[in-house]
Motif scaffolding. Structure first.
Motif, PDB file in Angstrom:
ATOM      1  N   LEU A 174       0.818  -1.460   0.040  1.00 56.67           N
ATOM      2  CA  LEU A 174       0.056   0.028  -0.001  1.00 56.67           C
ATOM      3  C   LEU A 174       0.729   1.195   0.137  1.00 56.67           C
ATOM      4  O   LEU A 174       0.439   2.339  -0.049  1.00 56.67           O
ATOM      5  N   LYS A 175       2.018   1.313   0.080  1.00 61.28           N
ATOM      6  CA  LYS A 175       3.138   2.191   0.109  1.00 61.28           C
ATOM      7  C   LYS A 175       2.669   2.977   1.095  1.00 61.28           C
ATOM      8  O   LYS A 175       2.641   4.481   1.067  1.00 61.28           O
ATOM      9  N   LEU A 176       2.629   2.509   2.268  1.00 55.75           N
ATOM     10  CA  LEU A 176       2.448   3.469   3.460  1.00 55.75           C
ATOM     11  C   LEU A 176       3.507   3.234   4.366  1.00 55.75           C
ATOM     12  O   LEU A 176       4.075   1.950   4.567  1.00 55.75           O
ATOM     13  N   ASP A 177       3.733   4.077   5.229  1.00 55.50           N
ATOM     14  CA  ASP A 177       5.016   3.967   6.066  1.00 55.50           C
ATOM     15  C   ASP A 177       4.709   3.186   7.427  1.00 55.50           C
ATOM     16  O   ASP A 177       4.367   3.969   8.384  1.00 55.50           O
ATOM     17  N   ALA A 178       4.647   1.717   7.536  1.00 58.57           N
ATOM     18  CA  ALA A 178       4.016   1.308   8.551  1.00 58.57           C
ATOM     19  C   ALA A 178       5.141   0.971   9.567  1.00 58.57           C
ATOM     20  O   ALA A 178       6.342   0.624   8.873  1.00 58.57           O
ATOM     21  N   ARG A 179       5.141   0.815  10.827  1.00 56.25           N
ATOM     22  CA  ARG A 179       6.083   0.953  11.764  1.00 56.25           C
ATOM     23  C   ARG A 179       5.660  -0.254  12.938  1.00 56.25           C
ATOM     24  O   ARG A 179       4.550  -0.490  13.032  1.00 56.25           O
ATOM     25  N   ILE A 180       6.783  -0.812  13.446  1.00 56.36           N
ATOM     26  CA  ILE A 180       6.509  -1.938  14.285  1.00 56.36           C
ATOM     27  C   ILE A 180       6.678  -1.321  15.646  1.00 56.36           C
ATOM     28  O   ILE A 180       7.739  -0.599  15.781  1.00 56.36           O
ATOM     29  N   LYS A 181       5.877  -1.185  16.734  1.00 55.00           N
ATOM     30  CA  LYS A 181       5.993  -0.972  17.968  1.00 55.00           C
ATOM     31  C   LYS A 181       6.367  -1.889  18.770  1.00 55.00           C
ATOM     32  O   LYS A 181       5.431  -2.999  19.030  1.00 55.00           O
ATOM     33  N   ARG A 279      12.331  -0.466  10.919  1.00 60.22           N
ATOM     34  CA  ARG A 279      10.985  -0.224  10.933  1.00 60.22           C
ATOM     35  C   ARG A 279      10.398  -0.240  12.015  1.00 60.22           C
ATOM     36  O   ARG A 279       9.129   0.117  12.715  1.00 60.22           O
ATOM     37  N   SER A 280      11.242   0.129  13.211  1.00 64.51           N
ATOM     38  CA  SER A 280      10.815   0.325  14.559  1.00 64.51           C
ATOM     39  C   SER A 280      10.493   1.724  14.686  1.00 64.51           C
ATOM     40  O   SER A 280      10.978   2.662  14.567  1.00 64.51           O
ATOM     41  N   SER A 281       9.260   1.795  15.532  1.00 66.26           N
ATOM     42  CA  SER A 281       8.966   3.337  15.915  1.00 66.26           C
ATOM     43  C   SER A 281       9.407   3.721  17.282  1.00 66.26           C
ATOM     44  O   SER A 281       9.084   4.885  17.631  1.00 66.26           O
ATOM     45  N   LEU A 282      10.321   2.834  17.649  1.00 66.88           N
ATOM     46  CA  LEU A 282      10.642   3.341  19.256  1.00 66.88           C
ATOM     47  C   LEU A 282      11.998   3.834  19.233  1.00 66.88           C
ATOM     48  O   LEU A 282      12.550   4.449  20.159  1.00 66.88           O
ATOM     49  N   LEU A 283      13.167   3.096  18.378  1.00 69.84           N
ATOM     50  CA  LEU A 283      14.372   3.213  18.544  1.00 69.84           C
ATOM     51  C   LEU A 283      14.775   4.878  18.494  1.00 69.84           C
ATOM     52  O   LEU A 283      14.338   5.240  17.336  1.00 69.84           O
ATOM     53  N   GLY A 284      15.599   5.350  19.374  1.00 69.77           N
ATOM     54  CA  GLY A 284      16.112   6.597  19.460  1.00 69.77           C
ATOM     55  C   GLY A 284      15.210   7.578  19.934  1.00 69.77           C
ATOM     56  O   GLY A 284      15.341   8.640  20.069  1.00 69.77           O
TER      57      GLY A 284
END
Ligand code: BTN
Length: 332
Positions: A174-181, A279-284
């Motif tokens: 879907l060309k969306l920026d999906a992230r792993i939490k 794809r991590s939404s948490l790192l940093g």
């Protein structure tokens, strides 16, 4: 339709849908399937009742037009490219929870890769004893039975493997920026689009089986979410701006998940870490961790080869293996 006529109908459907531009004469179809015209007509009627659409020319010819939005095993099978994920499908209109049903079937010996899926769950379960809203046909409410050989301590990492497969499918398809939490949610733009519930049966040193449940919000509109989660939840349809075909998405996801799972089975999480971290939404980011009654503020710095989240608090690095994590800037 009965078992035997179901079989003819499914074969006939496959034949017609392989040539969607072609209109077939019913007597020719009867000859091809070594049966009578009446049987073909009955099968077509049955398929129409299931929601398939055909163009009937003078009632003597039929051309495939479209398939319904349905989780029939043969419909899933039509799109499936996996070796064993989803090759055995248990599909229901409504169940209390696909995880609970999968757990029972696994206990009774269901094979690895068995997919349990429902259009609706009446008692969908989330993590930490929460409920999971599973409205009819608006999402994918599914569970997979896995029989990994690793020791139980390594298996919670399967949640992050699943979340990675999901995020990759969403991004690619879907060309969306999906992230792993970490460890088991999938987010788009900070909102939850999918959640994963991994449950295990076994002894301390040996797992018998694992059930990986995924709840994927596919075609909800904002009003379909209960008011208390509306701000934090989203669906593929909301983000993509168009209805998403559930079955095509499911087949893509299963293929990706199977590939990652086989790597995980052979070599653990290590070869998957670059993709997970990317794809991590948490790192940093600064995060708030809830561990029982304690709350810790720290910076998420890495994910270990065992799937633990590493956070830095002042000079100390902590390994987090379970619990609730929120990004501090996202808290309102
Ligand atoms: C979470 O985010 O808390 C996990 C949600 C998991 C929901 C899925 S829907 C299919 C499967 N069956 C259940 O009862 N739960 C999981």
């Amino acid at each position: 339709m009965s078992g035997h006529s179901d079989e003819i109908a499914i074969k006939l459907l496959g034949h017609l849908r392989n040539s969607p531009d072609k209109s077939f004469a019913i007597p020719d179809l009867a000859r091809k399937f070594s049966t009578r015209v009446k049987v073909i007509n009955e099968a077509l009627k049955g398929l129409v009742l299931w929601g398939y659409k055909f163009d009937f020319d003078n009632t003597s010819r039929a051309r495939f037009v479209s398939a319904p939005d349905s989780i029939f095993p043969h419909e899933i099978n039509h799109y499936l490219k996996t070796n064993f994920f989803g090759r055995n499908v248990i599909s229901h209109f409504s169940v209390p929870s696909t995880n609970s049903l999968a757990f029972r079937l696994a206990d009774e010996g269901a094979t690895e890769g068995t997919l349990v899926i429902a259009d609706k769950q009446t008692e969908g379960r989330g993590r930490l004893g929460r409920r999971w809203q599973s409205p009819t046909k608006l999402g994918l409410w599914m569970s997979l039975i896995l029989r990994p050989s690793q020791p139980p301590a390594e298996l919670p990492a399967l949640s992050i493997v699943t979340a990675t497969a999901l995020a990759e499918t969403i991004s690619d398809k879907l060309k969306l920026d999906a992230r792993i939490k970490w460890p088991n949610d999938c987010l788009i733009d900070g909102r939850k689009v999918a959640g994963i519930l991994t449950e295990l049966s076994g002894e301390l040193d040996k797992a018998r089986f694992v059930v990986v449940g995924a709840g994927i919000n596919v075609n909800q509109m904002s009003r379909d979410f209960a008011p208390y989660i509306r701000k934090r939840a989203t669906s593929l349809r909301i983000e993509a701006g168009a209805v998403v075909n559930r079955i095509e998405f499911l087949a893509d996801f299963l293929l990706r998940f199977e590939n990652l799972y086989l790597k995980f089975k052979k070599k653990g999480l290590k070869p998957l870490l670059p993709g997970i971290k990317k794809r991590s939404s948490l790192l940093g980011r600064q995060v708030r961790l809830k561990r029982g009654s304690k709350t810790i503020l720290a910076k998420a710095i890495d994910i270990s080869a065992e799937g633990a989240l590493l956070v830095r608090r002042r000079k100390e690095v902590l390994r987090v293996t379970a619990g609730e994590v929120t990004v501090i800037e996202d808290e309102t």
